[in-house]
Design an enzyme around this catalytic site. Structure first.
Site, PDB file in Angstrom:
ATOM      1  N   ASN A  84      40.483  52.233  41.177  1.00 18.04           N
ATOM      2  CA  ASN A  84      39.507  51.599  40.487  1.00 18.04           C
ATOM      3  C   ASN A  84      39.291  49.996  40.785  1.00 18.04           C
ATOM      4  O   ASN A  84      40.373  49.551  41.300  1.00 18.04           O
ATOM      5  CB  ASN A  84      39.953  51.637  38.775  1.00 18.04           C
ATOM      6  CG  ASN A  84      39.711  53.049  38.258  1.00 18.04           C
ATOM      7  OD1 ASN A  84      38.951  53.746  38.338  1.00 18.04           O
ATOM      8  ND2 ASN A  84      40.806  53.548  37.255  1.00 18.04           N
ATOM      9  N   HIS A  85      38.336  49.421  40.598  1.00 20.69           N
ATOM     10  CA  HIS A  85      37.836  48.220  40.792  1.00 20.69           C
ATOM     11  C   HIS A  85      37.846  47.417  39.425  1.00 20.69           C
ATOM     12  O   HIS A  85      37.367  47.911  38.532  1.00 20.69           O
ATOM     13  CB  HIS A  85      36.841  47.954  41.609  1.00 20.69           C
ATOM     14  CG  HIS A  85      36.770  48.282  43.134  1.00 20.69           C
ATOM     15  ND1 HIS A  85      35.952  48.146  44.023  1.00 20.69           N
ATOM     16  CD2 HIS A  85      37.689  49.541  43.586  1.00 20.69           C
ATOM     17  CE1 HIS A  85      36.324  48.586  45.278  1.00 20.69           C
ATOM     18  NE2 HIS A  85      37.127  49.302  45.044  1.00 20.69           N
ATOM     19  N   ARG A  86      38.188  46.027  39.368  1.00 20.42           N
ATOM     20  CA  ARG A  86      38.016  45.283  38.269  1.00 20.42           C
ATOM     21  C   ARG A  86      36.368  45.332  37.978  1.00 20.42           C
ATOM     22  O   ARG A  86      35.774  45.134  38.865  1.00 20.42           O
ATOM     23  CB  ARG A  86      38.521  43.995  38.469  1.00 20.42           C
ATOM     24  CG  ARG A  86      38.424  42.852  37.521  1.00 20.42           C
ATOM     25  CD  ARG A  86      39.071  41.535  37.491  1.00 20.42           C
ATOM     26  NE  ARG A  86      39.063  40.907  36.423  1.00 20.42           N
ATOM     27  CZ  ARG A  86      39.767  39.624  36.448  1.00 20.42           C
ATOM     28  NH1 ARG A  86      40.354  39.187  37.622  1.00 20.42           N
ATOM     29  NH2 ARG A  86      39.609  38.912  35.345  1.00 20.42           N
ATOM     30  N   THR A  92      32.221  43.578  41.624  1.00 19.52           N
ATOM     31  CA  THR A  92      33.424  44.547  41.432  1.00 19.52           C
ATOM     32  C   THR A  92      33.985  44.551  42.896  1.00 19.52           C
ATOM     33  O   THR A  92      35.159  45.196  43.206  1.00 19.52           O
ATOM     34  CB  THR A  92      33.016  45.932  41.309  1.00 19.52           C
ATOM     35  OG1 THR A  92      32.080  46.545  42.341  1.00 19.52           O
ATOM     36  CG2 THR A  92      32.127  46.070  40.017  1.00 19.52           C
TER      37      THR A  92
END
Length: 217
Positions: A84-86, A92
């Site tokens: 997962n990316h921020r 992102t």
């Protein structure tokens, strides 16, 4: 008389080296596997199962938990929370992982999307080339069709397929499913499973299952 294969062996059948009991591979942190759950791989060694768990970083502490008597086909991929990316900024793009000064924007763990543990129930059949996304819960007795992408929870004894996965049908009536979830045959000892193998593999009669439950009490 033998009543079960040796669950402590890596290869339960020495003549079939494409299938192994995953629990008997070297232990991996934050991965829990139940008895008799196997991985089958006709292209590569099934001993490479852990390569199918991707973006699984210890500092995130998310777990992959797989129950007993699951059948997992080749090409399955478990995507864990580390992928997962921020997402709360303009971009992102993960600048911080490349260094060169960009590490100044390294996010705190709590700033990353976190979906929790990935949990696969008991007696689950996962077909070839299935992708399972972070934090998904798959119920007991479910069947996941080949080439499916699982993005949300799967109910017990459901058959799902597609990208993203959708319900194809329930394996049994709601009443039957309720009885099977109470029966939990996968928790029987080896002798009881042996004695009732014919029922387990060929019976979907609700009266028979109800009688089994009554005898368990």
């Amino acid at each position: 008389m033998l009543v079960a294969p040796d669950k402590t062996k890596l290869y339960p059948n020495e003549n079939i080296r494409t299938v192994c009991y995953i629990k008997n591979l070297p232990r991996k942190l934050n991965v829990e596997i139940g008895d008799y759950t196997y991985y089958s791989d006709n292209k590569n060694s099934p001993e490479n199962f852990y390569e199918r768990i991707q973006h699984h970083y210890e500092f995130l502490e998310d777990k992959l938990i797989i129950g007993k008597f699951c059948a997992i086909a080749e090409g399955v991929t478990f995507i864990m929370n580390g992928a997962n990316h921020r997402m709360d900024g303009v971009t992102t793009y993960p600048f911080n992982i490349f260094g060169g000064g960009w590490e100044k924007v390294a996010p705190a763990v709590e700033q990353l999307p976190f979906k929790g543990d990935t949990v696969i129930g008991n007696d689950v059949w996962i077909g070839q080339n299935v992708t399972i996304m972070p934090g998904v819960k798959v119920g007991d007795g479910a069947i996941i069709a080949a080439n499916t992408t699982i993005t949300k929870n799967v109910e017990p004894y459901a058959i799902v397929g597609g990208n993203p996965a959708g319900l194809i049908k329930k394996r049994f009536s709601d009443e039957m499913i309720e009885l099977l979830l109470k029966l939990q045959w996968w928790n029987w000892d080896e002798q009881e499973i042996f004695d009732k193998l014919e029922i387990l593999v060929s019976t979907n009669d609700i009266v028979t299952i109800r009688k089994l439950l009554e005898n368990e009490k």
